[in-house]
Structure formats: C-alpha cells, structure tokens
Scaffold this active site. Structure first.
Site, PDB file in Angstrom:
ATOM      1  N   LYS A  45     -15.745  -0.247   7.253  1.00 13.02           N
ATOM      2  CA  LYS A  45     -15.516  -0.743   8.611  1.00 13.02           C
ATOM      3  C   LYS A  45     -16.729  -0.408   9.467  1.00 13.02           C
ATOM      4  O   LYS A  45     -17.107   0.754   9.588  1.00 13.02           O
ATOM      5  CB  LYS A  45     -14.260  -0.113   9.214  1.00 13.02           C
ATOM      6  N   ASP A 149       1.252   1.271  15.946  1.00 17.20           N
ATOM      7  CA  ASP A 149       0.801  -0.087  15.623  1.00 17.20           C
ATOM      8  C   ASP A 149       1.311  -0.519  14.249  1.00 17.20           C
ATOM      9  O   ASP A 149       0.591  -1.162  13.485  1.00 17.20           O
ATOM     10  CB  ASP A 149      -0.723  -0.180  15.688  1.00 17.20           C
TER      11      ASP A 149
END
Length: 421
Positions: A45, A149
């Site tokens: 990432k 989330d």
C-alpha cells in the site's frame, strides 16, 4: 494496546522489490502486488504524501492524517493472529510512504457473494464466515480496538480459505471491553491446520479485496463514560450503509458499533443487499435511524441474530457472549473455528506469474501514484462527488474449489471488482 510489544518494522527497499501489478486504489492509497527478495508475494500500500498534506485544507490536519497512517502501521505491527495481516515492512521516499502486508490472492467477501447465481450465500456458508468475523472482532475489542469499518470489501479470503480483516485507518483505541484474555490465537502451524474440521463442508475456499469508500468526517474527541468499555468516541467515521445509528446521532459510540456493522454484513450475505440503503446519503441515514430491517422469509435463527445485531439502541444490542451463545451458532466449537481445514472456498494457487507490467521501479510507482491522485482530484473537481468507486479493474480470480451447494456461477460483468484500502 495489543498483545505483545510492537515489532520493529523492517525498512523496505524498492530496489529489492519486484513490482508485479497494480491491484487497485482507494481514497488514500494505491496497492501494488510485489514480490520480495524471499520470493514472498505481498500487497504494498503506497500513499502519496501530497494527498495527506492536502487534508489540512479540508476536514483534518496534516498531523492527524499522519497519525492515522502511523496508527494503522502500529496496529498491523502488533498483530499475531490468523485472521489479521502481518506487517512485512515500511517504506518512505520524498514523495510517498507505504507498507507491505500479506497478499490474499482471491476475492473479498463482497466479490465472492456476487459470484453466486443470486448474489446470496446459504445459511451454512454464512455461519462459517460469521463465526470468524465474531472471533476477529472479539480479538480486537479485547485489545481495546474498535474497528469501525466492517464491510464485505474489507474482509479478505486468504489462500487457505479463512478470512482476513484489512484496513484499520478508521479504527481507534478505547479502554478494553473486558480484562479477560483472548484464547490463544497465534497463527496455527500447517500440521494443526490439517487436523480439525468443524462445519459440514466437503471442499475448499478463496480470498479477495474490493471497493466502497469510507466516510471520514472526523471529530476525533474521546468522552469518558461509565459503561463496560470505559469510554466512547465521538468521531464520525465509517461507510454509510454500514454505520451504526449512534455514530450518525453523535451520541458517542464504543465497541457496539462493530456488532451493528456485523448485522448489516450478515443481512447482505443473506439477502444480497444492505438493509437501509436509500437513494442518497441523507435517506440512508434516515433509514438507519428510524426504520427496522426488512427480514422477509421464515423465522430462522439467522434472521433472529441479524435482528438483534441491528438493534438501534446500543445498550440493548446483543453482545459477544450472547452472540456466541445464540442458536445460530449452536454446536460451534469456538476454539476450533480457525483450525477448520476445509472452508467453503479456496482460491486457485497464485505464484504471481508474469503480470506483464512495466511498473518495476521506484520512479514508476511514484509516478503512477501521483497520476492516480491527480486524476482523482480532477474528477472530484468536475463532479463534486467524493464517493465514487475507483475505476481500477482487478484480475479475475474466480477459479478454485467450491463446497457443494456454493454456486460458482457469475456474470462476466461482475468482474469489475475494485480494491480500496
């Protein structure tokens, strides 16, 4: 915070990474498939520093954004659990920062559901995945972490068929729910993985990642209260269709928000759609606050569990002990769930192969991240819409072995899956 000390993360060197492909992008980062010098496939990432710095003109300060990135890296570095990724290294250049975690070669839970002929799972398949989600959330909560989330796009399926939660940039610390220790859940050895079978499955399982952007309207204050968690957060974060009523109302929230989101996820797995979706965010929030879920069909233990998870009053919402003791999980041996050797679906092996990419240097990676960020800014400027899914295809990983009754039929158009970290 989490069990064990924070591990010292090794610094990643672009010159020692083979960049194989671009997996996808999200609101803050771009994800590449890379191979390290030990021939291990990793998901890298990469976050553009410019994107973080621009936040200081918006809802959050630059320092807050860097703290969120640092928080996520810190959490990842402490994980030693089979349902969570390991942090394999961090990198920083003048233009980007990033980190590498385990690569899951298949689909995420959302993509796997869409591969079904009616975009729905059977109760038996839901039971397996729900049990692992309960264990994962319980582990986080016992360490004082509220996930905030949970959604199918953040639930990967590993190469061994078990789940893996990703994306912790919206998570936060609260006082641990209880002082009780978690059961020993360090990653099992290969021999342990082969021994146990819990559910009546006869084949293997798959892995993945996907889209949907998260609301990050942060007001990150923490309010002490006298309840089981010891404190509540007043931050307004989450993904709109999965966010709990108490987050919308601003009354403060704690670990119970994750059980609400689990209810939404289970509803979506059963019915093929989320329970409160409206034509816009305002209508969705109105439905979350005021409408009961439409649990059509015969009364079953799964529907009862969903109803109790989607209780709008967090003080009356079902808790983890009640969830584990619910009829839907009757007969589940919670100590052996992660040792199941034959989950519902396992992806075909992926060695990285020849991805045919020209992305192979630090400059390539930095340029691609900059181009994607610039294109995103331009689209947002033109449309004013900050909630569009990224337009990056990821490769089709629909091959693999399916358990009897888990349909592998899917529409080719559904392969436009997205990866968002």
């Amino acid at each position: 915070m989490l069990e064990g000390d924070e591990k010292q993360s090794r610094a990643l060197d672009f010159n020692r990474l083979e960049v194989l492909s671009l997996l996808g992008r999200g609101a803050k980062g771009v994800v590449f498939l890379v191979r390290d010098d030990d021939a291990k496939l990793l998901a890298l990432k990469v976050i553009l520093k410019e994107a973080i710095e621009k936040k200081k003109k918006g809802r959050e300060s630059e320092d807050d954004e860097y703290k969120r990135v640092s928080f996520e890296q810190g959490v990842l570095s402490r994980f030693d659990h089979p349902l969570f990724p390991s942090l394999h290294g961090v990198l920083a250049t003048d233009k980007v920062i990033g980190y590498a975690i385990d690569y899951c070669p298949g689909q995420n839970l959302n993509s796997l559901r869409k591969m079904q002929s009616e975009s729905m799972f059977s109760d038996e398949i839901i039971r397996f995945y729900a049990a692992e989600l309960v264990l994962a959330l319980d582990y986080l909560h016992n360490q004082g972490i509220v996930y905030r989330d949970l959604k199918p796009d953040n639930v990967m399926i590993q190469e061994n068929g078990h789940l893996m939660l990703i994306d912790f940039d919206l998570s936060t610390n609260l006082a641990p729910r209880t002082p009780q220790p978690s059961p020993s859940l360090s990653k099992p050895s290969p021999t342990m993985k082969r021994k146990k079978r819990l559910f009546r499955f006869t084949s293997f399982c798959n892995s993945g990642i996907s889209p949907q952007e998260s609301i990050s309207v942060h007001s990150s204050s923490t309010l002490a209260v006298s309840d089981s968690s010891g404190e509540k957060s007043n931050s307004f974060v989450g993904t709109e269709e999965y966010v709990a009523p108490e987050v919308i109302s601003g009354d403060g929230h704690d670990f119970a928000v994750d059980w609400w989101s689990l209810g939404v996820v289970l509803y979506e797995m059963l019915y093929g759609a989320t329970p409160f979706r409206g034509s816009n965010r305002k209508e969705t929030f109105y439905r979350i606050l005021s409408k009961p879920p439409n649990l059509t069909g015969e009364t079953t233990s799964l529907r009862d569990l969903i109803r109790r998870l989607l209780e709008k009053d967090p003080s009356r919402r079902i808790n983890v002990e009640e969830i584990k003791g619910h009829d839907f999980f009757r007969g589940v041996d919670w100590e052996k769930v992660i040792l199941v050797s034959r989950p519902p679906y396992i992806p075909a092996p992926d060695d990285g192969g020849d991805k045919g990419t020209d992305v192979n240097t630090k400059m390539d990676v930095e340029n691609i991240v900059q181009e994607i960020f610039a294109a995103r800014q331009e689209r947002e400027k033109q449309s004013g819409d900050n909630n569009k899914n990224a337009n990056m295809k990821i490769k089709d990983n629909t091959s693999g072995e399916w358990v009897k009754g888990l349909n592998n039929n899917h529409d080719l158009e559904s392969d436009n899956n997205f990866l968002v970290f």
